[in-house]
Structures are given as C-alpha cells and as structure tokens.
Enzyme design. Structure first.
Site, PDB file in Angstrom:
ATOM      1  N   ASN A  18       0.834  -1.213   0.000  1.00 54.81           N
ATOM      2  CA  ASN A  18       0.000   0.000   0.000  1.00 54.81           C
ATOM      3  C   ASN A  18       0.863   1.255   0.000  1.00 54.81           C
ATOM      4  OD1 ASN A  18       0.543  -0.899   2.670  1.00 54.81           O
ATOM      5  ND2 ASN A  18      -1.095   0.351   3.511  1.00 54.81           N
ATOM      6  N   GLU A  71       0.388   5.219   0.536  1.00 53.26           N
ATOM      7  CA  GLU A  71      -0.550   6.254   0.988  1.00 53.26           C
ATOM      8  C   GLU A  71      -0.109   7.646   0.547  1.00 53.26           C
ATOM      9  OE1 GLU A  71      -1.061   5.539   5.201  1.00 53.26           O
ATOM     10  OE2 GLU A  71      -2.192   3.712   4.803  1.00 53.26           O
ATOM     11  N   CYS A 102      -4.185   0.708  -2.346  1.00 52.79           N
ATOM     12  CA  CYS A 102      -4.035  -0.552  -1.619  1.00 52.79           C
ATOM     13  C   CYS A 102      -2.979  -1.416  -2.301  1.00 52.79           C
ATOM     14  CB  CYS A 102      -5.344  -1.336  -1.616  1.00 52.79           C
ATOM     15  SG  CYS A 102      -6.669  -0.571  -0.684  1.00 52.79           S
ATOM     16  N   GLU A 122      -3.117  -4.455  -3.176  1.00 53.33           N
ATOM     17  CA  GLU A 122      -3.640  -5.333  -4.237  1.00 53.33           C
ATOM     18  C   GLU A 122      -3.679  -4.603  -5.583  1.00 53.33           C
ATOM     19  OE1 GLU A 122      -4.892  -4.783  -1.262  1.00 53.33           O
ATOM     20  OE2 GLU A 122      -5.924  -6.534  -0.436  1.00 53.33           O
ATOM     21  N   CYS A 140     -10.371  -4.971   0.253  1.00 53.78           N
ATOM     22  CA  CYS A 140     -11.461  -3.999   0.387  1.00 53.78           C
ATOM     23  C   CYS A 140     -12.358  -4.066  -0.855  1.00 53.78           C
ATOM     24  CB  CYS A 140     -10.892  -2.585   0.563  1.00 53.78           C
ATOM     25  SG  CYS A 140     -10.313  -1.830  -0.978  1.00 53.78           S
ATOM     26  N   CYS A 175     -10.772  -3.054  -4.226  1.00 48.80           N
ATOM     27  CA  CYS A 175      -9.826  -4.058  -4.725  1.00 48.80           C
ATOM     28  C   CYS A 175     -10.555  -5.306  -5.233  1.00 48.80           C
ATOM     29  CB  CYS A 175      -8.817  -4.423  -3.645  1.00 48.80           C
ATOM     30  SG  CYS A 175      -7.682  -3.068  -3.318  1.00 48.80           S
TER      31      CYS A 175
HETATM   32  N1  THU Z   1      -5.195  -1.664   2.597  1.00 48.49           N
HETATM   33  C1  THU Z   1      -4.631  -2.464   1.646  1.00 48.49           C
HETATM   34  O1  THU Z   1      -3.578  -2.139   1.093  1.00 48.49           O
HETATM   35  N2  THU Z   1      -5.260  -3.611   1.335  1.00 48.49           N
HETATM   36  C2  THU Z   1      -6.363  -4.103   1.965  1.00 48.49           C
HETATM   37  O2  THU Z   1      -6.822  -5.189   1.624  1.00 48.49           O
HETATM   38  C3  THU Z   1      -6.992  -3.325   3.040  1.00 48.49           C
HETATM   39  C4  THU Z   1      -6.441  -1.969   3.275  1.00 48.49           C
HETATM   40  C5  THU Z   1      -4.508  -0.433   2.976  1.00 48.49           C
HETATM   41  C6  THU Z   1      -5.167   0.851   2.590  1.00 48.49           C
HETATM   42  C7  THU Z   1      -4.584   1.800   3.611  1.00 48.49           C
HETATM   43  O3  THU Z   1      -3.319   2.258   3.148  1.00 48.49           O
HETATM   44  C8  THU Z   1      -4.360   0.938   4.837  1.00 48.49           C
HETATM   45  O4  THU Z   1      -4.354  -0.400   4.375  1.00 48.49           O
HETATM   46  C9  THU Z   1      -5.412   1.104   5.911  1.00 48.49           C
HETATM   47  O5  THU Z   1      -6.685   0.997   5.390  1.00 48.49           O
END
Ligand code: THU
Length: 161
Positions: free
Chosen positions: A62, A64, A73, A75, A112, A115
């Site tokens: 991920n 940000e 994310c 994925e 999520c 994704c």
């Molecule tokens: N996140 C992912 O990268 N994948 C997931 O399946 C769930 C959430 C990330 C998004 C954000 O940067 C952090 O996790 C918290 O939500």
C-alpha cells in the site's frame, strides 16, 4: 418472488505450516513485502505477492498520500504492476499479509471493496481465476478459490454491452 442463495466456500488453515510449500512461500513473501509499504498515516502495512502462470513473481504494497483518497491498496498496486510487466499472463495466486503497528497482525484480512472490483476485472480480462491466500504475520490462513467469489452480484463489462 423466489429466493436465491449465494454459496461461498473457503478453506481455513490453523497456521501457515498447514499450507502447501508454494502457498507458504508466497505468504512469507507477502509478509516481507509489508516492509515496502508507505503507510505513515494508517500505520497499517499491507503486502501482496502474486505467482503468475509463467512462474514470475510480482509484488505490491500500500502506498498512501497526505491527500488520503489518493492512496493505493497493495492489491491494486500489484495488479497495475503485473499488468504493466506481463500484460498477457494470468495471475494464479495472490498472497496478502499485513502488519498493524497499532495492534495485532494475527488474523487474515481480505481485500477492500474497491480491490475486489479490480481483482474481478483482472480475472475477466485474462479469463483466469485468481486464488487468494490471506494471512497475518501469524495465525489462521484463509484460501479463497477465486477472487470474484468475494463480490456477488457484481457489476461487470457485460452490464455495459
Ligand atoms: N489496505 C490495503 O492495502 N489492502 C487491503 O486489503 C486493506 C487496506 C490499505 C489501505 C490503507 O493504506 C491501509 O491499508 C489502511 O486501510
């Protein structure tokens, strides 16, 4: 009126030691890749690693942003990477792990909603199911046969035609 039922089955393993060698290796790689995450806001690092049909390995984490919705994310970072490097090669399995700086990392998390939609599109695009291996740094592991199982009654390209 009639009622329709949607059946969803997945495998639950007590720990990574119960997985096949290939799946265990992929999950360990996903655990390692959490270290590549850029998550200064959530402090929740996610790593995803895919084994492709041609044996190649592609990863994502991920990423940000101070403008929160810009963040990606793991994925979707992985899918964009795989599509750029190997556009014609199906993904066989993706392992997803995470490290939560603010709490435990001992149970599986699953993708999520956004994704799930992206994974579904990738399955349809390359006409190949994507298995998911989901696990934290320790604890139970879930295996889902195809990512699209996570998105019943989904909206797809077929609806646009
Ligand atoms: N996140 C992912 O990268 N994948 C997931 O399946 C769930 C959430 C990330 C998004 C954000 O940067 C952090 O996790 C918290 O939500």
């Amino acid at each position: 009126m009639n009622k329709q039922e949607y059946q969803f089955e997945f495998e639950v393993y007590d720990s990574i030691t119960d997985l096949s060698k290939e799946d265990a290796w992929l999950l360990i790689e996903a655990r390692k890749v959490t270290q590549h995450a850029y998550a200064p806001y959530s402090h929740f690092q996610v790593g995803a690693v895919a084994r492709l049909d041609n044996g190649e390995i592609v990863s994502g984490s991920n990423q940000e942003n101070a403008s929160f919705p810009v963040g990606l994310c793991s994925e979707r970072v992985l899918l964009a990477s795989a599509a750029s490097l190997f556009p014609k090669v199906p993904l066989k399995t993706i392992a997803i792990s995470y490290h939560n700086d603010n709490g435990e990392s001992n149970h599986p998390i699953s993708p999520c909603g956004m994704c799930r939609q992206s994974l579904l599109e990738y399955e349809m695009r390359l006409k190949h199911p994507i298995r998911l291996v989901l696990g934290g740094m320790e604890g139970k592991v879930y295996i889902i046969g195809r990512a699209s199982m996570l998105l019943p009654l989904s909206f797809t390209a077929d609806d646009l035609s």
